[in-house]
Design a protein around this motif. Structure first.
Motif, PDB file in Angstrom:
ATOM      1  N   ALA A 250       0.861  -1.186   0.000  1.00  0.00           N
ATOM      2  CA  ALA A 250       0.000   0.000   0.000  1.00  0.00           C
ATOM      3  C   ALA A 250       0.893   1.229   0.000  1.00  0.00           C
ATOM      4  O   ALA A 250       1.721   1.403   0.906  1.00  0.00           O
ATOM      5  CB  ALA A 250      -0.924   0.003   1.215  1.00  0.00           C
ATOM      6  N   ILE A 251       0.729   2.069  -1.002  1.00  0.00           N
ATOM      7  CA  ILE A 251       1.594   3.243  -1.157  1.00  0.00           C
ATOM      8  C   ILE A 251       0.785   4.506  -0.919  1.00  0.00           C
ATOM      9  O   ILE A 251      -0.235   4.735  -1.579  1.00  0.00           O
ATOM     10  CB  ILE A 251       2.229   3.267  -2.555  1.00  0.00           C
ATOM     11  CG1 ILE A 251       3.108   2.020  -2.754  1.00  0.00           C
ATOM     12  CG2 ILE A 251       3.050   4.537  -2.752  1.00  0.00           C
ATOM     13  CD1 ILE A 251       3.726   1.921  -4.130  1.00  0.00           C
ATOM     14  N   ASP A 252       1.229   5.300   0.023  1.00  0.00           N
ATOM     15  CA  ASP A 252       0.593   6.581   0.328  1.00  0.00           C
ATOM     16  C   ASP A 252       1.519   7.687  -0.163  1.00  0.00           C
ATOM     17  O   ASP A 252       2.483   8.052   0.510  1.00  0.00           O
ATOM     18  CB  ASP A 252       0.352   6.697   1.833  1.00  0.00           C
ATOM     19  CG  ASP A 252      -0.350   8.016   2.200  1.00  0.00           C
ATOM     20  OD1 ASP A 252      -0.770   8.733   1.276  1.00  0.00           O
ATOM     21  OD2 ASP A 252      -0.454   8.312   3.411  1.00  0.00           O
ATOM     22  N   ALA A 253       1.254   8.178  -1.369  1.00  0.00           N
ATOM     23  CA  ALA A 253       2.048   9.257  -1.956  1.00  0.00           C
ATOM     24  C   ALA A 253       1.119  10.064  -2.856  1.00  0.00           C
ATOM     25  O   ALA A 253       0.646   9.565  -3.873  1.00  0.00           O
ATOM     26  CB  ALA A 253       3.220   8.697  -2.759  1.00  0.00           C
ATOM     27  N   VAL A 254       0.823  11.282  -2.461  1.00  0.00           N
ATOM     28  CA  VAL A 254      -0.107  12.130  -3.211  1.00  0.00           C
ATOM     29  C   VAL A 254       0.523  12.528  -4.536  1.00  0.00           C
ATOM     30  O   VAL A 254       1.653  13.020  -4.584  1.00  0.00           O
ATOM     31  CB  VAL A 254      -0.470  13.383  -2.392  1.00  0.00           C
ATOM     32  CG1 VAL A 254      -1.385  14.288  -3.204  1.00  0.00           C
ATOM     33  CG2 VAL A 254      -1.126  12.985  -1.076  1.00  0.00           C
ATOM     34  N   TRP A 255      -0.221  12.273  -5.630  1.00  0.00           N
ATOM     35  CA  TRP A 255       0.306  12.616  -6.952  1.00  0.00           C
ATOM     36  C   TRP A 255      -0.772  13.338  -7.766  1.00  0.00           C
ATOM     37  O   TRP A 255      -1.900  12.879  -7.819  1.00  0.00           O
ATOM     38  CB  TRP A 255       0.740  11.341  -7.691  1.00  0.00           C
ATOM     39  CG  TRP A 255       1.514  11.663  -8.934  1.00  0.00           C
ATOM     40  CD1 TRP A 255       1.023  11.820 -10.207  1.00  0.00           C
ATOM     41  CD2 TRP A 255       2.913  11.913  -9.014  1.00  0.00           C
ATOM     42  NE1 TRP A 255       2.026  12.145 -11.072  1.00  0.00           N
ATOM     43  CE2 TRP A 255       3.202  12.206 -10.368  1.00  0.00           C
ATOM     44  CE3 TRP A 255       3.937  11.932  -8.080  1.00  0.00           C
ATOM     45  CZ2 TRP A 255       4.482  12.504 -10.803  1.00  0.00           C
ATOM     46  CZ3 TRP A 255       5.220  12.226  -8.517  1.00  0.00           C
ATOM     47  CH2 TRP A 255       5.482  12.507  -9.859  1.00  0.00           C
ATOM     48  N   PRO A 256      -0.427  14.475  -8.382  1.00  0.00           N
ATOM     49  CA  PRO A 256       0.875  15.134  -8.285  1.00  0.00           C
ATOM     50  C   PRO A 256       1.020  15.884  -6.967  1.00  0.00           C
ATOM     51  O   PRO A 256       0.021  16.397  -6.437  1.00  0.00           O
ATOM     52  CB  PRO A 256       0.855  16.103  -9.464  1.00  0.00           C
ATOM     53  CG  PRO A 256      -0.598  16.400  -9.678  1.00  0.00           C
ATOM     54  CD  PRO A 256      -1.334  15.142  -9.337  1.00  0.00           C
TER      55      PRO A 256
ATOM     56  N   VAL B 110       6.470  10.199   1.303  1.00  0.00           N
ATOM     57  CA  VAL B 110       6.113   8.856   0.833  1.00  0.00           C
ATOM     58  C   VAL B 110       6.011   7.933   2.044  1.00  0.00           C
ATOM     59  O   VAL B 110       6.878   7.939   2.918  1.00  0.00           O
ATOM     60  CB  VAL B 110       7.167   8.310  -0.153  1.00  0.00           C
ATOM     61  CG1 VAL B 110       6.837   6.861  -0.542  1.00  0.00           C
ATOM     62  CG2 VAL B 110       7.258   9.186  -1.388  1.00  0.00           C
ATOM     63  N   ARG B 111       4.958   7.132   2.074  1.00  0.00           N
ATOM     64  CA  ARG B 111       4.798   6.122   3.107  1.00  0.00           C
ATOM     65  C   ARG B 111       4.321   4.840   2.425  1.00  0.00           C
ATOM     66  O   ARG B 111       3.292   4.841   1.754  1.00  0.00           O
ATOM     67  CB  ARG B 111       3.803   6.568   4.182  1.00  0.00           C
ATOM     68  CG  ARG B 111       3.618   5.551   5.310  1.00  0.00           C
ATOM     69  CD  ARG B 111       2.603   6.067   6.332  1.00  0.00           C
ATOM     70  NE  ARG B 111       2.349   5.078   7.378  1.00  0.00           N
ATOM     71  CZ  ARG B 111       3.077   4.949   8.474  1.00  0.00           C
ATOM     72  NH1 ARG B 111       4.103   5.760   8.673  1.00  0.00           N
ATOM     73  NH2 ARG B 111       2.783   4.031   9.372  1.00  0.00           N
ATOM     74  N   ILE B 112       5.085   3.773   2.596  1.00  0.00           N
ATOM     75  CA  ILE B 112       4.773   2.497   1.959  1.00  0.00           C
ATOM     76  C   ILE B 112       4.626   1.441   3.052  1.00  0.00           C
ATOM     77  O   ILE B 112       5.532   1.258   3.873  1.00  0.00           O
ATOM     78  CB  ILE B 112       5.876   2.073   0.975  1.00  0.00           C
ATOM     79  CG1 ILE B 112       6.082   3.165  -0.081  1.00  0.00           C
ATOM     80  CG2 ILE B 112       5.543   0.742   0.312  1.00  0.00           C
ATOM     81  CD1 ILE B 112       7.272   2.918  -0.981  1.00  0.00           C
ATOM     82  N   ALA B 113       3.488   0.764   3.054  1.00  0.00           N
ATOM     83  CA  ALA B 113       3.254  -0.337   3.992  1.00  0.00           C
ATOM     84  C   ALA B 113       3.176  -1.631   3.183  1.00  0.00           C
ATOM     85  O   ALA B 113       2.536  -1.684   2.127  1.00  0.00           O
ATOM     86  CB  ALA B 113       1.954  -0.121   4.770  1.00  0.00           C
TER      87      ALA B 113
END
Length: 294
Positions: free
Chosen positions: A186-192, A200-203
């Motif tokens: 699960a990747i929490d990275a607002v784009w753009p 960046v937060r990756i679980a």
């Protein structure tokens, strides 16, 4: 003489013929008969011109197809490589192959000669790996993927959106060859992102244990926190292979190499920390973020 007077004459003649030969209804005035005759003469003449033009185009196409075709100009011969650099290419490819960099096949060193000849630099592993992507250009039909099952490129200058971050994880999973059981990513990275620095937060779970990777990354430049974290887990798995990388101007070439391979590669190829490139264990390098070079 131009075509305009000819078609004009034909149109007037058609209008006159229409005026004299076609019976009009009772009470049709002479002016109306003349108007409709001129209109029909123009339409008939225009239609005939279109049909003739179409027939001329068909005839021209037939002539072009029947005409002899110009000879196919052969491709320019590939650039030549000096004998000394050929020796260096052969040695470098052999050393890389001996330590498992190439898989599932080992390329013939001669495949690299044209690509290396185009590079005005001494022959080192980064030269060979850069030329690897050009094999299809100099040798049509040669698929570089035949030699790249144990290689992945971390592009240091590309947009770090969620899809690319997920792709980095997938590359390392592939290189680990089953030693890392990665799931629930699960990747929490607002784009753009609103700003250049992108939190960046990756679980995810690795070999059944939860793992969180968090850093402030750069929107346009790669970070190495993913690679470092998964390299530590591969070390912990004790499967006899570790993630190693070789940094270039483009980014980092990553491979899963046997224990001890980094020191042996650097020694055999005379690579030192001050060299243009050097092999290094990923887990031994300090992770960096936001485009800070290692």
């Amino acid at each position: 003489m131009s075509r305009f007077p000819i078609w004009f004459t034909v149109a007037i003649g058609g209008a006159a013929l229409f005026f004299l030969a076609v019976p009009f209804g009772p009470g049709t005035s002479t002016g109306a008969r003349a108007f409709f005759s001129i209109l029909m003469g123009g339409l008939i003449t225009g239609g005939a011109a279109v049909i003739l033009s179409f027939l001329r185009d068909l005839a021209g196409l037939a002539r072009r197809r029947a005409a002899p075709q110009p000879p196919i100009v052969p491709r320019a011969p590939p650039p030549d490589l000096s004998p000394a650099r050929k020796v260096a290419v052969r040695k470098t490819v052999v050393v890389l192959a001996e330590h498992g960099v190439f898989a599932p096949e080992v390329p013939d060193p001669a495949l690299f000669f044209p690509g290396v000849a185009d590079m005005d630099e001494s022959v080192k592993p980064d030269t060979i790996l850069a030329a690897l992507g050009e094999l299809g250009h100099y040798h049509p039909g040669t698929d570089p993927a035949r030699f790249m099952a144990n290689l992945a490129m971390l592009d240091s200058k590309t947009e770090q959106d969620s899809a690319y971050l997920r792709g980095q994880i997938a590359d390392l999973d592939r290189l680990a060859g089953g030693a890392l059981q990665i799931a629930d990513v699960a990747i929490d990275a607002v784009w753009p992102p609103a700003e250049r620095i992108m939190p960046v937060r990756i679980a995810l779970t690795v070999n059944g244990a939860p793992l969180t990777i968090a850093y402030d990354g750069d929107v346009k430049y790669a970070s190495s926190h993913i690679q470092h974290a998964l390299a530590l887990h591969l070390d912990a798995a004790k499967v006899g292979r570790r993630f190693a990388w070789l940094w270039t101007d483009q980014g980092a070439w990553i491979a899963a190499l046997p224990d001890g391979a980094v020191d042996k590669l650097n020694a055999a190829l005379k690579l030192k920390p001050q060299s243009r490139c050097v092999w290094e264990w990923v887990s031994d390098a300090k992770p960096f973020a936001a485009g800070t070079a290692p």
